[in-house]
Design an enzyme around this catalytic site. Structure first.
Site, PDB file in Angstrom:
ATOM      1  N   HIS A  55       0.832  -1.209   0.000  1.00 36.89           N
ATOM      2  CA  HIS A  55       0.000   0.000   0.000  1.00 36.89           C
ATOM      3  C   HIS A  55       0.863   1.253   0.000  1.00 36.89           C
ATOM      4  O   HIS A  55       1.277   1.743   1.050  1.00 36.89           O
ATOM      5  CB  HIS A  55      -0.910   0.004   1.230  1.00 36.89           C
ATOM      6  N   HIS A  57       1.564   5.188  -2.364  1.00 39.56           N
ATOM      7  CA  HIS A  57       1.107   6.136  -3.383  1.00 39.56           C
ATOM      8  C   HIS A  57       2.324   6.729  -4.077  1.00 39.56           C
ATOM      9  O   HIS A  57       3.169   7.354  -3.432  1.00 39.56           O
ATOM     10  CB  HIS A  57       0.272   7.246  -2.738  1.00 39.56           C
ATOM     11  N   LEU A  58       2.409   6.521  -5.382  1.00 39.62           N
ATOM     12  CA  LEU A  58       3.529   7.062  -6.163  1.00 39.62           C
ATOM     13  C   LEU A  58       3.143   8.326  -6.934  1.00 39.62           C
ATOM     14  O   LEU A  58       4.012   8.973  -7.512  1.00 39.62           O
ATOM     15  CB  LEU A  58       4.066   6.002  -7.130  1.00 39.62           C
ATOM     16  N   ARG A  59       1.857   8.654  -6.967  1.00 37.94           N
ATOM     17  CA  ARG A  59       1.343   9.929  -7.501  1.00 37.94           C
ATOM     18  C   ARG A  59       1.463  10.107  -9.015  1.00 37.94           C
ATOM     19  O   ARG A  59       0.779  10.954  -9.577  1.00 37.94           O
ATOM     20  CB  ARG A  59       2.016  11.119  -6.804  1.00 37.94           C
ATOM     21  N   HIS A 174     -10.360   0.744   1.089  1.00 37.57           N
ATOM     22  CA  HIS A 174     -10.337   1.881   2.009  1.00 37.57           C
ATOM     23  C   HIS A 174     -11.755   1.971   2.571  1.00 37.57           C
ATOM     24  O   HIS A 174     -12.697   2.227   1.819  1.00 37.57           O
ATOM     25  CB  HIS A 174      -9.953   3.143   1.240  1.00 37.57           C
ATOM     26  N   ASN A 273      -5.558   9.780   6.809  1.00 39.94           N
ATOM     27  CA  ASN A 273      -6.868   9.152   6.741  1.00 39.94           C
ATOM     28  C   ASN A 273      -6.701   7.654   6.533  1.00 39.94           C
ATOM     29  O   ASN A 273      -6.168   7.252   5.495  1.00 39.94           O
ATOM     30  CB  ASN A 273      -7.675   9.762   5.590  1.00 39.94           C
ATOM     31  N   ASP A 300       1.235   2.859   3.728  1.00 44.27           N
ATOM     32  CA  ASP A 300       0.341   3.900   3.210  1.00 44.27           C
ATOM     33  C   ASP A 300       1.136   5.183   2.940  1.00 44.27           C
ATOM     34  O   ASP A 300       0.678   6.293   3.247  1.00 44.27           O
ATOM     35  CB  ASP A 300      -0.821   4.161   4.173  1.00 44.27           C
ATOM     36  N   PHE A 318      -4.909  14.916   3.495  1.00 46.24           N
ATOM     37  CA  PHE A 318      -4.575  13.789   4.358  1.00 46.24           C
ATOM     38  C   PHE A 318      -3.321  13.085   3.833  1.00 46.24           C
ATOM     39  O   PHE A 318      -3.101  12.998   2.626  1.00 46.24           O
ATOM     40  CB  PHE A 318      -5.722  12.765   4.365  1.00 46.24           C
ATOM     41  N   GLY A 319      -2.498  12.540   4.743  1.00 45.47           N
ATOM     42  CA  GLY A 319      -1.418  11.661   4.316  1.00 45.47           C
ATOM     43  C   GLY A 319      -0.060  12.006   4.901  1.00 45.47           C
ATOM     44  O   GLY A 319       0.259  13.177   5.106  1.00 45.47           O
TER      45      GLY A 319
END
Length: 424
Positions: A55, A57-59, A174, A273, A300, A318-319
Site C-alpha cells: 500500500h 502512493h507514487l502519484r 479503504h 486518513n 500507506d 490527508f497523508g
C-alpha cells in the site's frame, strides 16, 4: 551478474554467506568461495528478505510535484522495500487497459524496485460504474481498489466482489462510510475538541468493514482491509476470520506508534486518513497483529508538497510518508521495547504480505528471487526529512531517534541502494 554476500547474520541461522546468480539466491552457507562479480562484506549485520509494501502512493501520473515513480521507488529502496504496490488514485486513474498500460510503461522506464500497480474498482474511482476486471487483471493489475475513498454502495461492492472472484482477483478496500464522516479532519475524540476541529467517528470505518465482510462471505471473494485504525474494526475482522470469511487486513506504522495524544497542535503532518485514533485503538491494533487478526504492515506512504501540508488540519490534504522510516521506527519503538520480536516484525513486512496476495517474494531461501536488505541494527540516528529520497517531507517523526537503518538493498541480485551513496 553474480554477487557474494559474506559474513551476514540471518535470523535463526547465525553468520552465513549468500551467493546470488542470475537474480536468484543460488546458495547459502558458511565460507562460500564462489567466484563473483562483486563481494559485499556484511560485517555481521542482519540480512533479511526485501520488504514488501502492499500500500503506497507514487502519484505518477498527474501528481509529479508530490512524488514520481522514480523518487518514490528510490525512497522504497532506501527503506529496504524491494516490492511495492502502487495505489490507483492518480490522474488519469488506471481504470482501463490503456490507462493501466500507461502506468506499466512508466514503471518499466523509471522504477528502482519492483512495482505492482493496482487498478481501480470503479471508473475514475467515482463509485458509479465498475471497471472490466478480467481485462485489467490480464493486463497486469495487481488487485483492485478505490483507495482514497470507500465504495459507498453495497450493491456496487457486491457486484465488484462477484466479478473479482470470477477473475481470481482481490478486492482491497479503504473503508469509510461518507455519511458518517461529517467533514471531519481528525479523530472524533479528545484532541479534536481541544483544538476545536471537526472529528471523524470510529464507526465510519468499522460499519463499512462489517458490511463488506458479509459481502465477502456471500461471494467468496478475497477481501483485504486497508490501514485498520479502530478497535471496533479489529473486532469485526477477528469475528469474520473466526467465521471462515476470506478477509485479511493491514495496519500502518503510524497507527501502531501514535495516537491522538501525540498531536501537539494544529499541525497537518499529523493529518492522515484514517486519522490517529485513541490510545485504546492503538493498543487494539498492536494486539490484533500479535493474535493474527491483522496480517501485515503496510506504510500507506502518501507524499504531499510542503506547501500543501502547511495549512493546518482544515486546509491540508490527508497523508504522511513512510517508506524510509517504517523499519527503523518499528524496530526501535516496538522490537527494542520487547513488544514485538524481530522475527515477527520481519515476517509482517515480508512473508505475511506475500502470503496474503500469493506473491513469490519475501523469502530468503535457495532459488528465491534475490530481493534482500542488509540492516544495521546498532547505529542510532535522528530522522532527518531533508535527507529523504522521497519528494514528500510530510512526517510527524522528524527528529525521532532510531536504529535499524538499511545499508544495502538488492532487487533480483542488483544493488539498488547503498547507504551514503547518492542515486539519481
Amino acid at each position: 551478474m553474480t554477487l557474494l554476500i559474506k559474513n551476514a547474520n540471518l535470523l535463526d541461522h547465525g553468520a552465513v554467506d549468500v551467493f546470488i546468480e542470475r537474480g536468484k539466491i543460488a546458495s547459502i552457507g558458511k565460507n562460500l568461495s564462489e567466484t563473483s562479480d562483486e563481494i559485499i562484506d556484511a560485517n555481521g549485520q542482519y540480512l533479511f528478505p526485501g520488504f514488501v509494501d502492499v500500500h503506497i502512493h507514487l502519484r505518477e501520473p498527474g501528481g509529479e510535484s508530490k512524488e514520481t515513480i522514480a523518487s518514490g521507488t528510490r525512497a522504497a529502496a532506501r527503506g529496504g522495500f524491494t516490492t511495492v504496490c502502487s495505489m490507483p488514485n492518480t490522474n488519469p486513474v488506471p481504470d482501463s487497459q490503456e490507462t493501466l498500460q500507461n502506468v506499466l510503461d512508466r514503471i518499466n522506464e523509471s522504477a528502482h524496485v519492483r512495482v505492482l500497480p493496482y487498478a481501480a474498482i470503479t471508473k475514475k474511482q467515482l463509485g458509479g460504474t465498475l471497471v472490466d476486471f478480467e481485462a485489467l487483471k490480464n493486463q497486469g493489475a495487481f488487485a483492485f481498489t478505490d483507495d482514497g475513498v470507500g465504495v459507498q454502495s453495497a450493491d456496487m461492492m457486491y457486484k465488484a466482489m462477484k466479478q473479482a472472484k470470477r477473475s481470481n482477483a482481490s478486492i482491497v478496500a479503504h473503508c469509510e462510510e461518507n455519511s458518517l464522516v461529517y467533514n471531519g479532519v481528525m479523530h472524533d475524540g479528545e484532541k479534536n475538541q481541544e483544538l476545536n476541529l471537526p472529528g471523524i467517528p470510529s464507526i465510519s470505518e468499522s460499519v463499512q468493514i462489517a458490511r463488506d465482510v458479509l459481502l465477502s462471505e456471500a461471494t467468496g471473494c478475497h477481501y483485504h482491509v486497508c490501514h485498520v485504525s479502530t478497535k471496533e474494526a479489529v473486532r469485526v475482522i477477528r469475528d469474520a476470520k473466526r467465521a471462515g470469511i476470506p478477509v485479511t487486513a493491514e495496519v500502518s506504522p503510524h497507527h501502531l506508534l501514535l495516537s491522538e495524544d501525540h498531536i501537539p497542535s494544529d499541525d497537518a503532518n499529523y493529518k492522515m486518513n484514517p486519522p490517529l485514533r485513541s490510545e485504546a485503538d492503538r493498543q487494539a491494533l498492536v494486539d490484533g497483529l500479535l493474535d493474527g487478526t491483522i496480517d501485515c504492515i503496510a506504510t500507506d506512504h502518501a507524499p504531499h508538497t510542503e506547501q500543501e501540508k502547511s495549512n493546518g488540519f482544515l486546509n491540508s490534504p490527508f497523508g504522511i510518508v513512510g517508506l524510509e522510516t517504517a523499519f527503523p521506527l518499528l524496530y526501535t519503538h516496538l522490537v527494542k521495547k520487547k513488544i514485538f520480536s524481530l522475527k515477527q516484525l520481519v515476517d509482517w513486512l515480508t512473508v505475511k504480505p506475500s502470503q496474503v496476495f500469493g506473491l513469490p517474494y519475501g523469502k530468503l531461501s535457495i532459488s528465491a528471487p534475490a530481493d534482500l536488505v542488509l540492516i544495521d541494527l546498532d547505529q542510532e540516528v535522528a530522522i532527518d526529512k531533508s535527507q529523504f529520497a522521497s519528494k514528500g517531507r510530510n512526517t510527524p517523526f522528524e527528529g525521532w531517534k532510531v536504529k535499524g537503518l538499511p545499508v544495502v538493498t538488492i532487487v533480483e541480485g542488483e544493488v539498488v541502494y547503498r547507504k551514503d551513496e547518492i542515486h539519481v
